[in-house]
Scaffold this motif. Structure first.
Motif, PDB file in Angstrom:
ATOM      1  N   ARG A  37       0.832  -1.217   0.000  1.00  0.00           N
ATOM      2  CA  ARG A  37       0.000   0.000   0.000  1.00  0.00           C
ATOM      3  C   ARG A  37       0.854   1.250   0.000  1.00  0.00           C
ATOM      4  N   ASN A  42      -3.606   4.907  -2.410  1.00  0.00           N
ATOM      5  CA  ASN A  42      -4.964   4.493  -2.059  1.00  0.00           C
ATOM      6  C   ASN A  42      -5.800   4.042  -3.246  1.00  0.00           C
ATOM      7  N   GLU A  43      -5.280   4.201  -4.454  1.00  0.00           N
ATOM      8  CA  GLU A  43      -6.019   3.813  -5.646  1.00  0.00           C
ATOM      9  C   GLU A  43      -5.046   3.237  -6.666  1.00  0.00           C
ATOM     10  N   GLU A  94      -9.950   1.006  -4.775  1.00  0.00           N
ATOM     11  CA  GLU A  94      -9.596   1.962  -3.728  1.00  0.00           C
ATOM     12  C   GLU A  94      -9.474   1.224  -2.408  1.00  0.00           C
ATOM     13  N   LYS A  97     -10.511   2.204   4.869  1.00  0.00           N
ATOM     14  CA  LYS A  97      -9.790   2.589   6.090  1.00  0.00           C
ATOM     15  C   LYS A  97      -9.140   1.405   6.801  1.00  0.00           C
TER      16      LYS A  97
END
Length: 157
Positions: A37, A42-43, A94, A97
């Motif tokens: 990550r 995040n995408e 995406e 959290k």
């Protein structure tokens, strides 16, 4: 988790490495290892890969791939066929959290992903495999022979 995940290879490019075992939950969500990550953001893009796995690319790497394909003539049948295979199944994912992504059903079906999966860093991409297919595909009993073939391609380790 087997080893660390990603680092910068050259300026602006990312190199992924390492192998991680995770599970897909009942809703089709998969935790992306934090080491991956960090480099993906995040995408990012997931698409059908070769050998029955999924390929994961950072947005920057995906743009490089798109650019290369735009320069291939449409008159080349193999290029058209591979483009359809590669791009039609692509999806932007995406991270939520909790560090998870929702894998589209069609991609899960293509790769035979049900519960246990392996995420493997392979240079500029991450591969997502069903654990069973990963173990079958990566039986290392013929690695000496493969290494000889790789030497013929100019890769001497």
């Amino acid at each position: 988790m087997v080893q660390s995940g990603a680092h910068m290879a050259q300026e602006g490019s990312v190199m992924f490495m390492g192998e991680y075992s995770h599970t897909i939950d009942a809703k089709g969500r998969l935790i992306v290892p934090s080491k991956f990550r960090e480099q993906l953001g995040n995408e990012f893009v997931i698409t059908k890969g070769l050998d029955g796995c999924l390929f994961v690319y950072s947005n920057a790497e995906w743009e490089n791939i798109e650019e290369k394909f735009q320069n291939i003539p449409l008159t080349t049948k193999d290029a058209r066929k591979f483009s359809r295979f590669f791009f039609s199944g692509a999806a932007v994912c995406e991270v939520d959290k909790q560090g998870r992504i929702l894998l589209p059903q069609g991609l899960r079906e293509y790769a035979g992903l049900q519960k246990d999966v392996v995420l493997a860093g392979v240079l500029s991409r991450i591969e997502i495999w069903s654990k069973e297919r990963w173990q079958d595909t990566n039986a290392y009993d013929d690695m000496d022979e493969i290494a000889e073939h790789m030497a013929g391609l100019g890769l001497n380790i």
